[in-house]
Write an enzyme that holds these catalytic residues in place. Structure first.
Site, PDB file in Angstrom:
ATOM      1  N   HIS A  78     106.742  61.002 -25.535  1.00 32.26           N
ATOM      2  CA  HIS A  78     107.535  60.677 -26.721  1.00 32.26           C
ATOM      3  C   HIS A  78     107.040  61.379 -27.984  1.00 32.26           C
ATOM      4  O   HIS A  78     107.603  61.190 -29.060  1.00 32.26           O
ATOM      5  CB  HIS A  78     107.515  59.153 -26.940  1.00 32.26           C
ATOM      6  CG  HIS A  78     107.681  58.365 -25.676  1.00 32.26           C
ATOM      7  ND1 HIS A  78     108.815  58.452 -24.894  1.00 32.26           N
ATOM      8  CD2 HIS A  78     106.842  57.501 -25.015  1.00 32.26           C
ATOM      9  CE1 HIS A  78     108.672  57.673 -23.827  1.00 32.26           C
ATOM     10  NE2 HIS A  78     107.478  57.080 -23.881  1.00 32.26           N
TER      11      HIS A  78
ATOM     12  N   SER B  81     108.001  52.667 -15.502  1.00 28.54           N
ATOM     13  CA  SER B  81     108.908  51.673 -16.087  1.00 28.54           C
ATOM     14  C   SER B  81     110.229  52.343 -16.471  1.00 28.54           C
ATOM     15  O   SER B  81     110.300  53.570 -16.607  1.00 28.54           O
ATOM     16  CB  SER B  81     108.261  51.046 -17.322  1.00 28.54           C
ATOM     17  OG  SER B  81     108.052  52.034 -18.322  1.00 28.54           O
TER      18      SER B  81
ATOM     19  N   ASP C 189     106.455  72.660 -24.710  1.00 28.83           N
ATOM     20  CA  ASP C 189     106.314  74.128 -24.752  1.00 28.83           C
ATOM     21  C   ASP C 189     105.586  74.642 -23.511  1.00 28.83           C
ATOM     22  O   ASP C 189     105.947  75.698 -22.973  1.00 28.83           O
ATOM     23  CB  ASP C 189     105.552  74.568 -26.015  1.00 28.83           C
ATOM     24  CG  ASP C 189     106.416  74.521 -27.267  1.00 28.83           C
ATOM     25  OD1 ASP C 189     107.643  74.317 -27.157  1.00 28.83           O
ATOM     26  OD2 ASP C 189     105.861  74.697 -28.371  1.00 28.83           O
TER      27      ASP C 189
ATOM     28  N   ASN D 231      96.169  56.760 -20.294  1.00 30.02           N
ATOM     29  CA  ASN D 231      96.164  55.338 -19.911  1.00 30.02           C
ATOM     30  C   ASN D 231      96.609  55.089 -18.466  1.00 30.02           C
ATOM     31  O   ASN D 231      96.531  53.958 -17.987  1.00 30.02           O
ATOM     32  CB  ASN D 231      97.024  54.488 -20.884  1.00 30.02           C
ATOM     33  CG  ASN D 231      96.530  54.612 -22.308  1.00 30.02           C
ATOM     34  OD1 ASN D 231      95.334  54.431 -22.551  1.00 30.02           O
ATOM     35  ND2 ASN D 231      97.396  54.935 -23.246  1.00 30.02           N
TER      36      ASN D 231
ATOM     37  N   ALA E 149     102.490  58.239 -22.931  1.00 25.91           N
ATOM     38  CA  ALA E 149     102.983  58.195 -24.316  1.00 25.91           C
ATOM     39  C   ALA E 149     103.228  59.587 -24.898  1.00 25.91           C
ATOM     40  O   ALA E 149     104.035  59.730 -25.828  1.00 25.91           O
ATOM     41  CB  ALA E 149     101.999  57.414 -25.179  1.00 25.91           C
TER      42      ALA E 149
ATOM     43  N   ARG F 279     110.476  54.634 -27.071  1.00 20.52           N
ATOM     44  CA  ARG F 279     110.308  55.184 -25.712  1.00 20.52           C
ATOM     45  C   ARG F 279     111.595  55.815 -25.191  1.00 20.52           C
ATOM     46  O   ARG F 279     111.637  56.344 -24.087  1.00 20.52           O
ATOM     47  CB  ARG F 279     109.849  54.089 -24.739  1.00 20.52           C
ATOM     48  CG  ARG F 279     108.471  53.561 -25.040  1.00 20.52           C
ATOM     49  CD  ARG F 279     108.019  52.561 -23.976  1.00 20.52           C
ATOM     50  NE  ARG F 279     107.051  51.649 -24.543  1.00 20.52           N
ATOM     51  CZ  ARG F 279     105.738  51.885 -24.632  1.00 20.52           C
ATOM     52  NH1 ARG F 279     105.237  53.006 -24.182  1.00 20.52           N
ATOM     53  NH2 ARG F 279     104.930  50.991 -25.177  1.00 20.52           N
TER      54      ARG F 279
ATOM     55  N   GLU G 253     109.922  64.963 -14.469  1.00 24.45           N
ATOM     56  CA  GLU G 253     109.329  63.938 -15.354  1.00 24.45           C
ATOM     57  C   GLU G 253     109.513  62.579 -14.687  1.00 24.45           C
ATOM     58  O   GLU G 253     110.632  62.259 -14.266  1.00 24.45           O
ATOM     59  CB  GLU G 253     110.061  63.990 -16.698  1.00 24.45           C
ATOM     60  CG  GLU G 253     109.681  62.880 -17.668  1.00 24.45           C
ATOM     61  CD  GLU G 253     110.539  62.923 -18.949  1.00 24.45           C
ATOM     62  OE1 GLU G 253     111.185  63.967 -19.250  1.00 24.45           O
ATOM     63  OE2 GLU G 253     110.571  61.881 -19.635  1.00 24.45           O
TER      64      GLU G 253
HETATM   65  C1  DQA Z   1     105.253  55.442 -18.965  1.00 21.47           C
HETATM   66  C2  DQA Z   1     106.156  54.995 -20.117  1.00 21.47           C
HETATM   67  C3  DQA Z   1     105.587  55.440 -21.449  1.00 21.47           C
HETATM   68  O1  DQA Z   1     106.429  55.024 -22.496  1.00 21.47           O
HETATM   69  C4  DQA Z   1     104.213  54.829 -21.645  1.00 21.47           C
HETATM   70  O2  DQA Z   1     103.645  55.278 -22.867  1.00 21.47           O
HETATM   71  C5  DQA Z   1     103.303  55.064 -20.515  1.00 21.47           C
HETATM   72  C6  DQA Z   1     103.819  54.970 -19.158  1.00 21.47           C
HETATM   73  C7  DQA Z   1     105.732  54.913 -17.600  1.00 21.47           C
HETATM   74  O3  DQA Z   1     105.272  55.440 -16.595  1.00 21.47           O
HETATM   75  O4  DQA Z   1     106.538  53.974 -17.550  1.00 21.47           O
HETATM   76  O5  DQA Z   1     102.092  55.247 -20.695  1.00 21.47           O
HETATM   77  O6  DQA Z   1     105.280  56.865 -18.909  1.00 21.47           O
END
Ligand code: DQA
Length: 140
Positions: free
Chosen positions: A77, A99, A84, A10, A74, A108, A95
């Protein structure tokens, strides 16, 4: 210095997707501005909506990058497989999240990836990626 940014599901919709959370800039626009700001870094970018695509990229690139900046979306999570893969490769991984995931829904708040990465940056909008890049550039 070779740094790869990997975006998960996404995140190809950045700029259109829930702009109140993720902002209005597309990742391509942001990536261009990063390349201009850091001409000394050999910066590349990969995005996939599938877990397999992300795994294949980590396997292929994870032995020849100086650092990987990963926003697994996502899958952060849910994915033991991505955790792995990070543990299996040599390149250090940071990482990132656009948000502040800890301000959002409780599902999350857990990351399968955090225990196997070098560090985590969350909540600074698109700047989360630049902060991760700075962390790689400034490391000893
Ligand atoms: C995200 C936070 C995730 O929880 C969410 O599923 C995303 C974007 C972020 O960049 O804030 O797709 O990784």
């Amino acid at each position: 210095m070779k740094i790869l940014i990997i975006n998960g599901p996404n995140l190809n919709l950045l700029g259109k997707r829930e702009p109140s959370i993720y902002g209005t800039m597309s990742f391509d626009q942001y990536f261009d501005s990063l390349k201009t700001l850091y001409p000394i870094v050999d910066l590349s970018y990969f995005q996939s909506n599938s877990e397999g695509g992300l795994l294949d990229c980590l396997h292929k690139e994870g032995f020849n990058q100086d650092g990987i900046i990963l926003n697994a979306g996502a899958y952060t999570h849910t994915s033991v497989a991505i955790a792995d893969a990070i543990a299996a490769i040599n390149s250090p991984v940071i990482e990132v999240h656009i948000s502040n995931v800890y301000k959002r829904e409780t599902f999350r708040h857990h990351s399968f990836l955090s225990p196997v990465v070098k560090g985590v940056i969350a909540g600074f909008g698109m700047e989360s990626y630049r902060l991760a890049l700075e962390a790689f550039i400034n490391q000893d």
